[in-house]
Design a protein around this motif. Structure first.
Motif, short mmCIF file in Angstrom:
data_model
loop_
_atom_site.label_atom_id
_atom_site.label_comp_id
_atom_site.label_asym_id
_atom_site.label_seq_id
_atom_site.Cartn_x
_atom_site.Cartn_y
_atom_site.Cartn_z
N ARG A 1 2.23 0.92 -2.15
CA ARG A 1 1.08 1.77 -2.50
C ARG A 1 1.34 3.19 -2.02
N VAL B 1 0.97 6.93 -0.60
CA VAL B 1 0.12 7.45 0.47
C VAL B 1 -1.05 8.23 -0.11
N TYR C 1 -3.87 6.01 -1.23
CA TYR C 1 -4.66 5.48 -0.12
C TYR C 1 -5.80 6.44 0.20
N THR D 1 2.11 11.40 7.83
CA THR D 1 1.90 10.92 6.47
C THR D 1 2.38 11.95 5.44
N VAL E 1 2.44 3.17 1.78
CA VAL E 1 1.41 2.85 2.77
C VAL E 1 1.85 1.70 3.66
N LYS F 1 -2.22 1.64 10.07
CA LYS F 1 -3.52 2.14 9.63
C LYS F 1 -3.98 3.32 10.49
N LEU G 1 -2.29 6.40 9.24
CA LEU G 1 -2.86 6.88 7.98
C LEU G 1 -4.21 7.54 8.19
#
Length: 539
Positions: A342, A344, A347, A497, A507, A512, A515
């Motif tokens: 996925r 970035v 996200y 990121t 991702v 987490k 991110l």
């Protein structure tokens, strides 16, 4: 008309089997065959199948999931097959969406959509996941795999050409199949959620150690069968490293849970497993945990001293920085990370839309497709429209140009979702004016624009890639048109990121907390919520 067979292998999953069959029978485009293959179950799946007169049951001695799928494959007559695990469920448009996609790409061995994770009792337990594989699909599958084959509609002739699933494999057999198929054929994807993936303790993927061993054995056999070039060898290394990291992360989380449950010996065994497969990653994770623990027990001055280093990292001496895999003149992936997982930026875009989902309602407009309208608007949306610049997009209901306003209805929409589009319009202020004019009074525009990003070569060559923004430029641009009191701007991203996104990392390769840390000096995505005033405005 193309015929489709839904093949449901089952081994002691009778309690879920009825749900799976019902989901196949609830398709907007009914499958031509539904075949249940009982792979030596002891929980009497025949009693479940007997409730469905048009469903065919085949019994066999236990041969594993690969053998059950192959039995269904060889007994089907349809041109296309969909393997539905007995504990999963199809979404109503799964067959229809797959056929539509493969009709546009008949050269593909398979097409795939997205999935929705559900619990053992069928409750949604996470966000929808739509995979995206751009570029070389074969290299992408060396790096990673899909979550469930139930997302995939296969051409039966292509499966038979490679002799179906490898029955010597009892785990990750789908990854092996994808590798063999993508060596010979292209694949394609669409954005529809096609399956609900049930997560419970008896999933074959739940034994992570055996799964890891099986995958590495597949990689070993792959290298023995082929003569990998440097690019392929690099993808293999990435695939091994990513799987080791995923496994170690799971084991460390498991160990933490066991430690909190006062099971120290079990926790140490989990950490030993993590260290065996990923010693460097495990060591770094443990050292970070020790540092966090120390900050809780040390005197306050020492804690402040530690915090000072967190906010301003200790300067690394010149010449001592280790670039590792990042010392390169080309990025890890030029596809924004799509080929690795996925992206970035997606996200952050999806986080913004989720936070403002209540605005997606009534008559809604989106560019190119209505994926986000459906995903975040749901039943609040009474009419979904799709805008495209030129004719030829089968999903488009409106052909129009935001730069000129031509073809775009005025005062027509309650919500407009405009993600990563303004960068491709040179007359950007005129586009924002026409965006405002298309909204009804009180309507909301949810807009995202790039801050730190590579050039999109695909868009550059077709429409142009003109702009990058900051929160200041976005706020001024929209405030001039909508009025400053009607505009909210937020930013997403940080130095880590930003670097990962520029390199084309995904991702899944970040934590987490990494991110979700936002640094206003490193803006990957700028997101704007603009509301059309109830009173007329002039730009």
């Amino acid at each position: 008309m193309a015929a489709v067979a839904v093949i449901i292998p089952t081994f002691n999953q009778a309690r879920f089997l009825g749900d799976a069959i019902n989901s196949a029978l609830a398709q907007t485009r009914l499958p031509d065959e539904i075949i249940v293959v009982d792979d030596g179950s002891t929980d009497d799946p025949a009693t479940v199948v007997a409730q469905f007169p048009n469903v065919r049951l085949i019994r066999q001695e236990n041969r594993g999931l690969s053998g059950a799928r192959n039995t269904g494959l060889r007994n089907a007559a349809a041109s296309y097959v969909l393997f539905l695990d007995a504990d999963d469920r199809l979404m109503p448009r799964a067959v229809e969406a797959g056929l539509a996609c493969i009709a546009s790409r008949p050269d593909c061995a398979f097409v795939y959509g997205g999935f929705r994770p559900i619990s053992e009792n069928g409750r949604i337990i996470g966000p929808d996941y739509v995979d995206s594989i751009d570029g070389n699909a074969h290299l992408a599958f060396l790096r990673r795999g899909f979550s469930t084959p139930s997302m995939v509609l296969f051409r039966r002739d292509c499966l038979l050409e490679i002799n179906g699933f490898d029955e010597t494999l009892r785990r990750v057999e789908d990854r092996d199949l994808y590798l063999r198929l993508t060596q010979k054929y292209p694949i394609a994807g669409h954005k529809e959620i096609v399956t609900e993936y049930r997560m419970h303790g008896q999933n074959t993927s739940s034994n992570r150690v055996e799964q890891l061993k099986a995958l590495f054995q597949i990689f070993k056999q792959y290298e023995a069968r082929n003569a990998p070039d440097p690019l392929t060898l690099s993808a293999l290394r990435e695939g091994r490293a990513l799987k080791r990291k995923e496994f170690a992360s799971d084991m460390i989380r498991k160990a933490a849970s066991q430690w909190r449950a006062r099971r120290p010996r079990t926790a140490m065994r989990s950490l030993a497993q993590s260290a065996r497969w990923a010693p460097y990653f495990t060591g770094r994770a443990l050292s970070a945990a020790v540092a966090r623990r120390a900050s809780k027990v040390l005197p306050r001055p020492a804690v402040r001293w530690i915090d000072s280093f967190r906010s301003e990292p200790y300067p690394i001496p010149i010449g001592s920085i280790s670039f590792g895999d990042l010392r390169r003149l080309s990025p890890i992936s030029r596809g924004f990370g799509c080929g690795r997982g996925r992206p970035v930026d997606r996200y952050y875009i999806e986080s913004f839309l989720a936070q403002n989902a209540s605005d997606i309602r009534g008559r809604a407009l989106e560019v190119a497709d209505n994926n986000y309208t459906v995903r975040f608007g749901g039943e609040r949306v009474t009419r979904s429209e799709v805008l495209h610049l030129v004719s030829g997009n089968p999903a488009a209901t409106i052909v129009g140009d935001l730069a000129t306003g031509e073809g775009i209805p005025r005062s027509a929409f309650d919500c407009i979702i405009l993600t990563q589009t303004l960068l491709m319009i040179y007359e950007v202020k005129q586009a924002v004016i026409h965006l405002r004019d298309a909204l009804r009074p009180g309507g909301v525009a949810l807009v995202t624009v790039p801050g730190i990003s590579q050039i999109s070569r695909y868009d550059m060559d077709r429409w142009g890639d003109y702009w990058r923004f900051t929160d200041v430029s976005a706020r001024r641009l929209f405030s001039d048109v909508f009025g400053p009191e009607n505009v909210t701007v937020v930013t997403y991203g940080n130095v880590l990121t930003s670097s990962a996104f520029l390199q084309g990392m995904a991702v899944q390769e970040l934590r987490k907390e990494e991110l979700d840390h936002y640094d206003e000096d490193y803006q990957v995505i700028i997101a704007i919520r603009a509301v059309k005033s109830m009173e007329p405005q002039e730009a």
